[in-house]
Design a protein around this motif. Sequence first.
Motif, PDB file in Angstrom:
ATOM      1  N   GLU A 402       0.921  -1.160  -0.289  1.00  0.00           N
ATOM      2  CA  GLU A 402      -0.150   0.070   0.063  1.00  0.00           C
ATOM      3  C   GLU A 402       0.931   1.192  -0.221  1.00  0.00           C
ATOM      4  O   GLU A 402       0.411   2.577  -0.184  1.00  0.00           O
ATOM      5  N   HIS A 403       2.265   1.164   0.125  1.00  0.00           N
ATOM      6  CA  HIS A 403       3.141   2.237   0.054  1.00  0.00           C
ATOM      7  C   HIS A 403       3.919   1.991  -0.777  1.00  0.00           C
ATOM      8  O   HIS A 403       4.640   0.895  -0.884  1.00  0.00           O
ATOM      9  N   PHE A 404       4.614   3.211  -1.584  1.00  0.00           N
ATOM     10  CA  PHE A 404       5.462   2.946  -2.487  1.00  0.00           C
ATOM     11  C   PHE A 404       6.473   4.365  -2.459  1.00  0.00           C
ATOM     12  O   PHE A 404       6.093   5.217  -2.495  1.00  0.00           O
ATOM     13  N   ARG A 405       7.624   3.882  -2.503  1.00  0.00           N
ATOM     14  CA  ARG A 405       8.774   5.001  -2.922  1.00  0.00           C
ATOM     15  C   ARG A 405       9.973   4.579  -3.868  1.00  0.00           C
ATOM     16  O   ARG A 405      10.291   3.389  -3.919  1.00  0.00           O
ATOM     17  N   ALA A 406      10.336   5.582  -4.672  1.00  0.00           N
ATOM     18  CA  ALA A 406      11.320   5.362  -5.292  1.00  0.00           C
ATOM     19  C   ALA A 406      12.717   5.455  -4.557  1.00  0.00           C
ATOM     20  O   ALA A 406      12.444   6.342  -3.697  1.00  0.00           O
ATOM     21  N   VAL A 407      13.698   4.672  -4.665  1.00  0.00           N
ATOM     22  CA  VAL A 407      14.838   4.736  -3.819  1.00  0.00           C
ATOM     23  C   VAL A 407      16.292   4.772  -4.700  1.00  0.00           C
ATOM     24  O   VAL A 407      16.167   4.431  -5.779  1.00  0.00           O
ATOM     25  N   ARG A 408      17.035   5.614  -4.177  1.00  0.00           N
ATOM     26  CA  ARG A 408      18.177   6.157  -4.812  1.00  0.00           C
ATOM     27  C   ARG A 408      19.305   6.180  -4.147  1.00  0.00           C
ATOM     28  O   ARG A 408      19.026   6.190  -2.608  1.00  0.00           O
ATOM     29  N   SER A 409      20.580   5.932  -4.464  1.00  0.00           N
ATOM     30  CA  SER A 409      21.794   5.900  -3.718  1.00  0.00           C
ATOM     31  C   SER A 409      22.180   7.432  -3.573  1.00  0.00           C
ATOM     32  O   SER A 409      21.925   8.313  -4.255  1.00  0.00           O
ATOM     33  N   ASP A 472      12.111   8.940  -2.611  1.00  0.00           N
ATOM     34  CA  ASP A 472      11.211  10.008  -3.277  1.00  0.00           C
ATOM     35  C   ASP A 472       9.839   9.497  -3.252  1.00  0.00           C
ATOM     36  O   ASP A 472       9.519   8.267  -3.542  1.00  0.00           O
ATOM     37  N   ALA A 473       8.827  10.227  -2.441  1.00  0.00           N
ATOM     38  CA  ALA A 473       7.378   9.614  -2.592  1.00  0.00           C
ATOM     39  C   ALA A 473       6.827   9.498  -3.749  1.00  0.00           C
ATOM     40  O   ALA A 473       7.170  10.262  -4.685  1.00  0.00           O
ATOM     41  N   LEU A 474       5.973   8.673  -4.049  1.00  0.00           N
ATOM     42  CA  LEU A 474       5.010   8.232  -5.138  1.00  0.00           C
ATOM     43  C   LEU A 474       3.710   8.364  -5.041  1.00  0.00           C
ATOM     44  O   LEU A 474       3.220   8.106  -3.856  1.00  0.00           O
ATOM     45  N   PRO A 475       2.905   8.732  -5.844  1.00  0.00           N
ATOM     46  CA  PRO A 475       1.706   9.072  -5.727  1.00  0.00           C
ATOM     47  C   PRO A 475       0.782   7.725  -5.758  1.00  0.00           C
ATOM     48  O   PRO A 475      -0.439   7.744  -6.273  1.00  0.00           O
ATOM     49  N   TYR A 476       1.282   6.758  -5.384  1.00  0.00           N
ATOM     50  CA  TYR A 476       0.225   5.403  -5.568  1.00  0.00           C
ATOM     51  C   TYR A 476      -0.131   4.643  -4.216  1.00  0.00           C
ATOM     52  O   TYR A 476       0.861   4.905  -3.371  1.00  0.00           O
ATOM     53  N   THR A 477      -1.264   3.950  -4.318  1.00  0.00           N
ATOM     54  CA  THR A 477      -1.614   3.292  -2.933  1.00  0.00           C
ATOM     55  C   THR A 477      -2.113   2.033  -3.349  1.00  0.00           C
ATOM     56  O   THR A 477      -2.254   1.126  -2.478  1.00  0.00           O
ATOM     57  N   PHE A 510      -1.519   2.106  -9.338  1.00  0.00           N
ATOM     58  CA  PHE A 510      -2.613   3.243  -9.302  1.00  0.00           C
ATOM     59  C   PHE A 510      -2.402   4.006  -8.110  1.00  0.00           C
ATOM     60  O   PHE A 510      -2.116   3.666  -7.128  1.00  0.00           O
ATOM     61  N   ALA A 511      -3.022   5.289  -8.445  1.00  0.00           N
ATOM     62  CA  ALA A 511      -3.030   6.374  -7.400  1.00  0.00           C
ATOM     63  C   ALA A 511      -4.001   5.885  -6.321  1.00  0.00           C
ATOM     64  O   ALA A 511      -3.639   6.116  -5.249  1.00  0.00           O
ATOM     65  N   ASN A 512      -5.143   5.253  -6.605  1.00  0.00           N
ATOM     66  CA  ASN A 512      -6.248   4.862  -5.754  1.00  0.00           C
ATOM     67  C   ASN A 512      -7.046   3.934  -6.170  1.00  0.00           C
ATOM     68  O   ASN A 512      -6.912   3.532  -7.549  1.00  0.00           O
ATOM     69  N   GLU A 513      -8.090   3.574  -5.315  1.00  0.00           N
ATOM     70  CA  GLU A 513      -9.022   2.575  -5.754  1.00  0.00           C
ATOM     71  C   GLU A 513      -9.976   2.870  -6.878  1.00  0.00           C
ATOM     72  O   GLU A 513     -10.297   2.071  -7.548  1.00  0.00           O
ATOM     73  N   TRP A 514     -10.211   4.124  -6.840  1.00  0.00           N
ATOM     74  CA  TRP A 514     -11.264   4.711  -7.746  1.00  0.00           C
ATOM     75  C   TRP A 514     -10.567   4.658  -9.041  1.00  0.00           C
ATOM     76  O   TRP A 514     -11.580   4.245 -10.141  1.00  0.00           O
ATOM     77  N   LYS A 515      -9.287   5.032  -9.113  1.00  0.00           N
ATOM     78  CA  LYS A 515      -8.719   4.875 -10.491  1.00  0.00           C
ATOM     79  C   LYS A 515      -8.803   3.418 -10.937  1.00  0.00           C
ATOM     80  O   LYS A 515      -9.175   3.342 -12.087  1.00  0.00           O
TER      81      LYS A 515
END
Length: 534
Positions: A402-409, A472-477, A510-515
Amino acid sequence: MSAVETRDGVDNLRVLDEALKRRTIAVISHPDAGKSTLTEALLLHAHAIGQAGATHGKAGRRATVSDWMTMEKERGISISSAAIQFTHRDTIINLVDTPGHADFSEDTYRVLAAVDAAVMLVDAAKGLESQTMKLFEVCKRRGIPLITMINKWDRPGGDALALMDEIEKRTGLFPTPLTWPVGESGDFRGLVDCDSGQFVRFHRTAGGATIASEETVPAEDATAIAGPAWQTAVEETGLLREEGHRHDESLFLSAASTPVLFGAAALNIGVRQLLDTLVDLAPSAEARADTSGVRRAVNSAFSGFVFKVQSGMDSNHRDRVAFVRVCSGVFERGMTVTHEPSGRPFATKYAQQMFGKDRETVDMAWPGDIVGLINASALRPGDTLFTGGPVVYPPMPRFQPEHFRAVRSTDSSKHKQFRKGIEQLDHEGVIQVLHSDRRGDQTPILAAVGPMQFEVAAERMANEYRAPIAFDALPYTVACLIDAETAKVLAKHSSIEVTMASDGRMIALFANEWKLRTLRREHPELTLDSVSAE
């Protein structure tokens, strides 16, 4: 095959006898119900340690045996499962302490695949909390027998009879008390032994660091000691017995009833009674079903499955430990087994028994035991190992992230360490790692059940791999499994990101369940399945 023939060079009767001596147990509860404290108390009563970790309050608290990671010691919570073996009354108990925080539910679910029974620990003041109920549902689906321990009776809390009603109404299990508190919560005088009717009186020790001595008082003498509290306890236990709340072994083993005990783990009160219950009532290692539903007898050739992979347990070596539940036959260090997913032989030269973070070489292990295979880089959670005829045990469950983040060194000179560390965290199942064409290999996506998993990933990357990271936060749930044809359609949507997991699964974010619901309505032909698998 006769009873005296051997499997893997060991007499079948010996394997059956050793299996009967084993109890493989998990402890489940909501965070802060006292799981790690109970683990320490059990070890103390079994004389496996000389002093419990719980001393005079959190400021002076020693690290518990089962909580060994730096974050666990700093926060006072369990975030990794720890396997501990000890003996009580000539019975070998393999106790797996599970993560206490809901963000690490996936690790707990894997542990529950490896045990034969569980202790459901309930805070007397809070009753059955959300995480406890989630884990109960897993036990229910898997038919795992549950022993209930009402903890913290030394503190103000609920009513004992009301707690029995709550257990029955919310779980459907028929509660059968084996012990009953004398005195209301916060005024703990001792216990009624529901079988003998006698009064068990305790003498507390400073901070509960050592075993609380106990004495058994005949029922006729208990009133003089405990007064009206004893009479109330007798009346309540009598009422429960009249209503049929008596232990029935067949109902317990079929996961229809739950024996109930009361205690205070921090003071080591009621702990011996729980230990005796594990020995007397909990099931021993038995035949386990493979993916086809066939139950493999414990005296068949060796088989086992990996339920956890953990790095960083030894600060002096960057080794990796694969925890294997022995399901059948005998494990012998140095034996060559077949790694089912690859079909390749696997040598078990470095095998150890765990006691929290500490370890010692183990030469033999039996059904029910948990063995740590060191530097087993080819093994993943859910892998089956066997000798003789092939067997495949059910895979480990996956959770819906339910939580997504891009990760970088944050250090470009540490790219090799960064890549190795991220791959390792994925391999262990600490966090799910996804790759996207939009970002390339330099910036993978981490998918988590809860945000604290990101903290664990960052801490381990910095300390174990010397490769600090940033998110970096991502807009997905929401995430969904997709196929190649669906991926082509979704690639046209800029708000949807198509990724690939390390095991080859294609996952859309996806951003949310509605999408997601809108897409399903507009394109019913697309494959959009849940990521989770039980």
